[in-house]
Design a protein around this motif. Sequence first.
Motif, PDB file in Angstrom:
ATOM      1  N   UNK A 197       0.788  -1.233   0.000  1.00 50.59           N
ATOM      2  CA  UNK A 197       0.000   0.000   0.000  1.00 50.59           C
ATOM      3  C   UNK A 197       0.815   1.276   0.000  1.00 50.59           C
ATOM      4  N   UNK A 198       2.117   1.179  -0.101  1.00 49.80           N
ATOM      5  CA  UNK A 198       2.968   2.349   0.126  1.00 49.80           C
ATOM      6  C   UNK A 198       3.060   3.300  -1.058  1.00 49.80           C
ATOM      7  N   UNK A 199       2.732   2.845  -2.278  1.00 49.82           N
ATOM      8  CA  UNK A 199       2.917   3.729  -3.427  1.00 49.82           C
ATOM      9  C   UNK A 199       1.976   3.334  -4.566  1.00 49.82           C
ATOM     10  N   UNK A 200       0.677   3.323  -4.278  1.00 48.71           N
ATOM     11  CA  UNK A 200      -0.332   2.985  -5.275  1.00 48.71           C
ATOM     12  C   UNK A 200      -0.877   4.261  -5.909  1.00 48.71           C
ATOM     13  N   UNK A 201      -1.061   4.233  -7.209  1.00 52.14           N
ATOM     14  CA  UNK A 201      -1.704   5.379  -7.855  1.00 52.14           C
ATOM     15  C   UNK A 201      -3.167   5.447  -7.413  1.00 52.14           C
ATOM     16  N   UNK A 202      -3.630   6.667  -7.109  1.00 48.36           N
ATOM     17  CA  UNK A 202      -4.978   6.881  -6.628  1.00 48.36           C
ATOM     18  C   UNK A 202      -5.550   8.099  -7.353  1.00 48.36           C
ATOM     19  N   UNK A 203      -6.758   7.950  -7.940  1.00 46.42           N
ATOM     20  CA  UNK A 203      -7.248   9.004  -8.837  1.00 46.42           C
ATOM     21  C   UNK A 203      -8.772   9.043  -8.843  1.00 46.42           C
ATOM     22  N   UNK A 204      -9.315  10.180  -9.288  1.00 45.36           N
ATOM     23  CA  UNK A 204     -10.759  10.312  -9.461  1.00 45.36           C
ATOM     24  C   UNK A 204     -11.047  11.228 -10.639  1.00 45.36           C
ATOM     25  N   UNK A 205     -12.265  11.073 -11.176  1.00 46.20           N
ATOM     26  CA  UNK A 205     -12.753  11.872 -12.291  1.00 46.20           C
ATOM     27  C   UNK A 205     -14.210  12.242 -12.026  1.00 46.20           C
ATOM     28  N   UNK A 206     -14.642  13.396 -12.497  1.00 44.79           N
ATOM     29  CA  UNK A 206     -16.057  13.776 -12.471  1.00 44.79           C
ATOM     30  C   UNK A 206     -16.463  14.097 -13.904  1.00 44.79           C
ATOM     31  N   UNK A 207     -17.467  13.395 -14.389  1.00 38.74           N
ATOM     32  CA  UNK A 207     -17.934  13.552 -15.769  1.00 38.74           C
ATOM     33  C   UNK A 207     -16.788  13.406 -16.770  1.00 38.74           C
ATOM     34  N   UNK A 208     -15.867  12.496 -16.469  1.00 38.28           N
ATOM     35  CA  UNK A 208     -14.740  12.219 -17.348  1.00 38.28           C
ATOM     36  C   UNK A 208     -13.576  13.176 -17.231  1.00 38.28           C
ATOM     37  N   UNK A 209     -13.695  14.213 -16.387  1.00 41.67           N
ATOM     38  CA  UNK A 209     -12.623  15.198 -16.228  1.00 41.67           C
ATOM     39  C   UNK A 209     -11.781  14.861 -15.006  1.00 41.67           C
ATOM     40  N   UNK A 210     -10.454  14.889 -15.132  1.00 38.98           N
ATOM     41  CA  UNK A 210      -9.599  14.519 -14.002  1.00 38.98           C
ATOM     42  C   UNK A 210      -9.798  15.442 -12.804  1.00 38.98           C
ATOM     43  N   UNK A 211      -9.783  14.846 -11.627  1.00 45.89           N
ATOM     44  CA  UNK A 211      -9.870  15.599 -10.383  1.00 45.89           C
ATOM     45  C   UNK A 211      -8.668  15.290  -9.488  1.00 45.89           C
ATOM     46  N   UNK A 212      -8.579  14.079  -8.994  1.00 41.48           N
ATOM     47  CA  UNK A 212      -7.466  13.700  -8.127  1.00 41.48           C
ATOM     48  C   UNK A 212      -6.519  12.778  -8.888  1.00 41.48           C
ATOM     49  N   UNK A 213      -5.235  12.944  -8.665  1.00 38.03           N
ATOM     50  CA  UNK A 213      -4.235  12.075  -9.293  1.00 38.03           C
ATOM     51  C   UNK A 213      -2.969  12.145  -8.444  1.00 38.03           C
ATOM     52  N   UNK A 214      -2.752  11.115  -7.654  1.00 39.83           N
ATOM     53  CA  UNK A 214      -1.646  11.127  -6.711  1.00 39.83           C
ATOM     54  C   UNK A 214      -1.218   9.690  -6.458  1.00 39.83           C
ATOM     55  N   UNK A 215      -0.445   9.484  -5.423  1.00 43.60           N
ATOM     56  CA  UNK A 215      -0.105   8.131  -4.971  1.00 43.60           C
ATOM     57  C   UNK A 215      -0.221   8.081  -3.459  1.00 43.60           C
ATOM     58  N   UNK A 216      -0.389   6.865  -2.945  1.00 40.63           N
ATOM     59  CA  UNK A 216      -0.465   6.697  -1.502  1.00 40.63           C
ATOM     60  C   UNK A 216       0.861   7.032  -0.820  1.00 40.63           C
ATOM     61  N   UNK A 217       1.913   7.231  -1.615  1.00 41.75           N
ATOM     62  CA  UNK A 217       3.183   7.667  -1.056  1.00 41.75           C
ATOM     63  C   UNK A 217       3.135   9.059  -0.464  1.00 41.75           C
ATOM     64  N   UNK A 218       2.063   9.830  -0.767  1.00 35.81           N
ATOM     65  CA  UNK A 218       1.924  11.183  -0.210  1.00 35.81           C
ATOM     66  C   UNK A 218       1.235  11.167   1.149  1.00 35.81           C
ATOM     67  N   UNK A 219       0.892   9.974   1.657  1.00 36.07           N
ATOM     68  CA  UNK A 219       0.282   9.903   2.993  1.00 36.07           C
ATOM     69  C   UNK A 219       1.250  10.436   4.049  1.00 36.07           C
ATOM     70  N   UNK A 220       0.698  11.156   5.000  1.00 39.22           N
ATOM     71  CA  UNK A 220       1.477  11.625   6.139  1.00 39.22           C
ATOM     72  C   UNK A 220       1.685  10.483   7.130  1.00 39.22           C
TER      73      UNK A 220
END
Length: 292
Positions: A197-220
């Motif tokens: 779980x340390x560096x998985x790509x994690x992302x979201x879209x709304x109506x096909x438009x990118x919103x979130x795009x990061x990795x779990x490596x940014x967890x505090x």
Amino acid sequence: MDILRLGQQGRERPVARVGDDLFDLTPLTQDVDGHWLAAGGLAAARDALQRGALPLIDDAEHLRVGPPVARPTAVLCIGQNYTAHAAETGSAPPTNPIVFLKHPNTVIGPHDTVARPAGCDTLDWEVELAVVIARRTHRLTHRSEAADAIAGYTIANDLTDRHRQMDTSGGQWSKGKIAPGFCPLGPALVPADEIDPSNLRIASWVNGEPRQDSTTGDMIFDVADLIVDLSQYVALEAGDLILTGTPQGVALSGRFPYLQPGDVIETHIERLGSQRQVIEASEAAPPRSATS
């Protein structure tokens, strides 16, 4: 091996997926719940698959995908746990995990329709890595103990009414987090020993438009940190969920509009799959404000 629950709401049946094949788990258990997980259910499912003891399912393409774990006793959530997300909210990174709760009845399937509560015009999305607890876990003393507490991982969308979170919760947040359907979960439970779980790509879209795009490596605070910390305050039970926080790119940032009826949210985490929800308007009347 992935674990799913397929069928109508409240009547889902447990399924094991290997590649493109789906196998019926009902010879082993009637559901994927805390009791089954604590009793070594995942290992039993692997063993049965290796022995060829589980029947194939032929009609799965016509079945609804439910949440991969039957109703948990608790849904514990972590706030502002990604460095960039804390920054977009105008907050300093927390020095201790921020904890709030969602009601277990917020959990729905990963592709179920979500009703926007009446009176809500600040509905926001939050894709999150969700941890499923394997056994009763309390007062851990070291990070190395956390691995034995994890059954597996899945995807959650921590839907949030920002007005009720920020303005009417008295600083606690949960009022904005607990409407029915505010925790789409799944599609699959992937066993912990198959995921880093340390560096998985994690992302979201709304109506096909990118919103979130990061990795779990940014967890505090990483998964082990969170389990050790939470176990100091609560006895985690098998089947409980921990939502580990969301990356930057939510509507609260001011960069995107809040969700409206008809909007489509898609979320994705590497190796864990994808979700898709459509927002619909609620017909329920808005609740009255408390007067005392």
